[in-house]
Structures are given as C-alpha cells and as structure tokens.
Design a protein around this motif. Structure first.
Motif, short mmCIF file in Angstrom:
data_model
loop_
_atom_site.label_atom_id
_atom_site.label_comp_id
_atom_site.label_asym_id
_atom_site.label_seq_id
_atom_site.Cartn_x
_atom_site.Cartn_y
_atom_site.Cartn_z
N LEU B 44 0.83 -1.20 0.00
CA LEU B 44 0.00 0.00 0.00
C LEU B 44 0.88 1.27 0.00
O LEU B 44 0.65 2.19 -0.78
N ALA B 45 1.91 1.26 0.86
CA ALA B 45 2.77 2.44 0.96
C ALA B 45 3.50 2.70 -0.36
O ALA B 45 3.64 3.84 -0.80
N ARG B 46 3.95 1.62 -1.00
CA ARG B 46 4.70 1.76 -2.25
C ARG B 46 3.84 2.30 -3.39
O ARG B 46 4.35 2.85 -4.35
N MET B 47 2.54 2.10 -3.26
CA MET B 47 1.65 2.61 -4.32
C MET B 47 1.61 4.13 -4.30
O MET B 47 1.29 4.75 -5.31
N ILE B 48 1.93 4.74 -3.16
CA ILE B 48 1.81 6.20 -3.06
C ILE B 48 2.82 6.90 -3.97
O ILE B 48 2.56 7.98 -4.48
N ASN B 49 3.99 6.27 -4.17
CA ASN B 49 4.94 6.92 -5.09
C ASN B 49 5.18 6.10 -6.36
O ASN B 49 6.14 6.34 -7.09
N GLY B 50 4.32 5.11 -6.60
CA GLY B 50 4.40 4.41 -7.88
C GLY B 50 5.45 3.31 -7.95
O GLY B 50 5.74 2.81 -9.03
N LEU B 51 6.03 2.92 -6.81
CA LEU B 51 6.96 1.78 -6.85
C LEU B 51 6.17 0.51 -7.15
O LEU B 51 6.69 -0.43 -7.72
N VAL B 52 4.90 0.50 -6.72
CA VAL B 52 3.99 -0.58 -7.09
C VAL B 52 2.79 0.07 -7.78
O VAL B 52 2.26 1.06 -7.28
N THR B 53 2.40 -0.47 -8.93
CA THR B 53 1.22 0.04 -9.63
C THR B 53 0.06 -0.90 -9.37
O THR B 53 0.19 -2.11 -9.55
N PRO B 54 -1.09 -0.39 -8.90
CA PRO B 54 -2.20 -1.29 -8.57
C PRO B 54 -2.71 -2.06 -9.78
O PRO B 54 -2.68 -1.56 -10.90
#
Ligand SMILES: Nc1ncnc2c1ncn2[C@@H]1O[C@H](COP(=O)(O)OP(=O)(O)OP(=O)(O)O)[C@@H](O)[C@H]1O
Ligand SMILES: [Mg+2]
Lengths: 197, 226
Positions: B44-54
């Motif tokens: 969830l945290a990584r999605m905030i800066n785009g390291l993980v794309t949902p």
C-alpha cells in the motif's frame, strides 16, 4: 581507491578535478618516457612534496602505496635477472611513482568531482552516450563494492555459524539470491530518488 | 496538506490478492499504518509513489494519477526504506544528500547551501566527508531521511524506518518525524511511534479493518493480534 578521500582544504583539494587529471596523466606519461634514475629521483621528491602539500599523514599514504610493493617484490628480481639492476630499479621507481601520484589524486578528490569531470570529458560524445548515465553507473559500481563485501562477509559468518564452512552451495546460493535482492532494492531506491527523471 | 487518494485499489502478486479493494483519502498530517506481517502495508505504501502500480483502481496524489504521472509524483513524495544501506547511492555523506538534488538542476551555491542546512539539522555536518557505508545504522537512517528531505517533498512515506535501529536511534528518528512540516505516512510495528499521530490505519489480509485516532485504532490492532 574506494572511499579513500582524505578531507582537507589544501590547494590540491581545491584544484578542479579535470586539471588534476590532466596533470596526473602528463606526469605519469613523463615518468614513463624519462629513463634516467636522477630525473626520476626529482619526480619522487616532488611527489613527496605533493603528499605534504595535501597534508596526508604518512600512515594514510603508506596504506595506499604499500600494496604495490608486493608486486615489486616479485617483478623487480625477475627484471634484475633478465635486464640488469638499472632497468629493474627504473621500472620499480616508475611503478611506485604512478601509484603514489594516483593516490594523491584519489585522496584529494571526491568521487562526485571525478564523475563531474568525466561528464565534461564525455560531453563531445553526448550524441552517442548519455554522460549522466555513465556517471551514475560508475557511482553505483563504486557503491556496490562495500555493499557486496558486507553481504559476502555476512553470508560467510552465517555459513560458519551453521557449521557448513566447506560448502560451496552454502556460499554461492545465498550470495546470489541476496545480490539479486539487493539490486532490486537499490533499483527501487534509485527510482524513488528520481533517477528516472 | 496534500491529499493522497485510493479509489477501489486492489493488487495481486502472481494471482494472490494482497491489497483488496481499498478506498482511502489521506489528508491528515501524520498517518500511521499497522498490521501483521504480510497484511499488505508495504504494498500500500509503495503505491503512493508508484513503486507498485495497482492491478485495479487508482491512486492519486494532489489529483495526479500515480500510474500516469509517476515522475511528478515522486518529486512530491519522498520515500524512506527500512534498510538505509540500499538507499545510499554515493560514496560520502554529503555527496549522497546532494545526489537527491541532481534532478532539481539548481545552481551550485543554492544546492550546497541546502545540503549544508540539512546536514546541520540532522547532526551530520561533522560526518559530511565520511564514507557513507561506514556510518552506524542509526546514522545511516538519519542520512536517508536527510537525503529525502533535502528534495523538499510535500509528503514523506516511510516503510518501517526504525525497525533496524536500537531504542535510542529509533527515538531520534521519531523526534525528527515530530518536527517535520511535511505530510507523513509511516508503516511501523513500533506502535509507540504512532501514538502521537493524527490517524492510524489497521490492515489485515489486504483490507482496512480499523481507521481511527491512534488510541482506538491501536487498541483494535492489539485486540486483533491478541
Ligand atoms: N514483489 C512481490 N512479489 C510477490 N509477492 C509479494 C511481493 N511483495 C509482497 N508480496 C506478497 O504480498 C503480501 C503482502 O506483502 P507486504 O510486503 O505488503 O506486507 P507487509 O504488511 O508490509 O508485511 P511486513 O510487516 O512483513 O513488512 C505478502 O504475502 C507478500 O508475500
Ligand atoms: Mg512491509
């Protein structure tokens, strides 16, 4: 040559990296061309002067230059037998001088200054290669040395603790796995820090 | 404060659902995320800066879709990782902090002044020319935080920033968090770090099971993990 920057504010520290690189290249080339021992003696004295000018403690300087002596311990006798003592001495002095001069450079120059200098040198080739990328790749290569050294040391310790000292598998597998994972993390951190900009 | 918005966000790794239909609007200044191991906090945290794309749904930061405007978002969102070792890029402390500013294309004097100010603030000024990899763990994490803040992000996301630190160094990081003007999102298993926050979110198996002021949220979490 990694992490050996010796902080200071001498003339040598403040001199632009490009100028230092040019001087280093010129001096090392000159010592390679000069044949006479007295002339090399003068260069040696000047090199000592540079260490003093940069205020590098003898102990620190010795740590940089001493590894080459192991090579000389082998190469000089061989040269002596085949080419005589004068050729052997000349070669030995040249090598020590080259290493010492390079040490003066690395100890008075931050890696980032060297990278910036490299980028200036690469600018004419910017059509083919991106100087920023090359600089970053070099910085990362330098960064990875202590990172890998730590990783291997930890794996060796773990292997020992688990009584698998002789096992190559117990060394290779974790080192490879962890190297890949570290590379992954480093890639993420680079992205977070804006390297894709 | 900036607004971080999750709208119907789900994420699958190899078919396994690790974030399950999360909708959230984060506008408070300091927000904590807690949850058991594997509950999806880091994802969830990584999605905030785009390291993980949902896999589905959208995440926006100040109205910018992270999936489409990753670069702009990453300029606004600084990220502090658990292990500072893999965050450090340059050989010396000062160079590593300065590295963040490369993308800002500032003139040398401004950049140096900003780096010096941050080094001072984090008590790293005397260590400025030391090899970064030889710092202690606590000093490394301070360096990581300094290197993020020098870029003047609007939001700082930190994924277990104190997990590898001893109590004293963890406290130092916490004290720095308390003085930040930036919006802060912190994932942590160290619940006392989050007690003074404005809002705490509890995750369980990819879902948000509690979302409240710290006291009730942390109580709910303690009850959950028994
Ligand atoms: N890159 C990945 N590839 C595949 N699966 C992953 C990946 N990252 C995380 N997962 C899986 O997703 C789930 C959630 O992981 P996540 O790291 O978000 O949990 P977490 O709440 O941060 O846990 P922890 O408290 O242990 O850090 C876990 O089951 C994990 O195995
Ligand atoms: Mg995690």
């Amino acid at each position: 040559m990694i992490g050996v920057y010796h902080p200071g504010s001498s003339v040598l520290h403040r001199m632009p990296a490009l100028a230092k690189l040019a001087l280093l290249a010129a001096t090392v080339t000159a010592t390679a061309l000069v044949g006479s021992l007295p002339a090399l003696g003068i260069v040696a004295a000047a090199t000592l002067g540079l260490f003093a000018l940069a205020r590098i403690p003898v102990r620190v300087a010795w740590r940089q230059v001493s590894p080459i002596l192991w090579v000389l311990a082998f190469a000089v006798p061989v040269q002596w037998i085949f080419a005589g003592w004068e050729a052997a001495a000349t070669m030995g002095v040249r090598l020590v001088l080259a290493v010492a001069l390079a040490a003066v450079y690395t100890m008075t120059t931050q890696v980032s200054a060297t990278l910036d200098a490299m980028q200036v040198l690469l600018r004419p080739f910017a059509r083919w290669i991106d100087p920023d990328r090359v600089g970053l790749a070099l910085a990362l290569a330098i960064r990875c040395v202590p990172l890998l050294a730590d990783l291997v040391r930890e794996v060796l310790e773990a292997r020992k603790a688990r009584g698998a000292e002789g096992s190559l598998t117990a060394l290779a597998v974790p080192v490879i796995v962890r190297t890949l994972r570290t590379a992954d993390h480093l890639g993420e951190a680079l992205m977070a820090r804006g390297v894709d900009d | 404060m900036s607004a971080i918005r999750f709208e119907g966000v789900s994420h699958r790794f190899d078919g396994e659902l690790v974030v399950d239909d999360v909708s959230l609007e984060l506008t408070e200044r300091r927000i904590g995320i807690v949850g058991a191991n594997g509950s999806g906090k880091s994802t969830l945290a990584r999605m905030i800066n785009g390291l993980v794309t949902p896999t589905s749904g959208t995440v926006t930061v100040d109205g910018l879709d992270v999936a489409r405007h990753g670069r702009e978002v990453r300029r606004r969102v600084g990220f502090v990782f658990t292990n500072a070792d893999t965050q450090i890029v340059m050989p010396t402390v000062r160079e590593d902090v300065a590295f963040t500013l490369r993308r800002h294309r500032l003139d040398a004097a401004t950049a140096t002044a900003r780096v010096d100010a941050v080094l001072d603030r984090f008590g790293l000024a005397e260590l400025a020319d030391r090899p970064a990899h030889r710092l202690s763990g606590g000093q490394k994490q301070l360096l990581a935080l300094a290197a993020v803040l020098v870029g003047e992000p609007a939001i700082v996301v930190a994924d277990e920033p104190t997990t590898l630190l001893d109590a004293r160094n963890a406290r130092r990081i916490a004290e720095h968090f308390a003085t930040l003007d930036e919006q802060l999102v912190v994932v942590s298993h160290q619940l006392e770090l989050l007690e003074s926050f404005d809002r705490v979110i509890v995750m369980e198996a990819g879902r948000i099971v509690a979302d409240d002021a710290p006291e009730p949220a942390l109580d709910a979490y303690r009850a959950l993990i028994g």
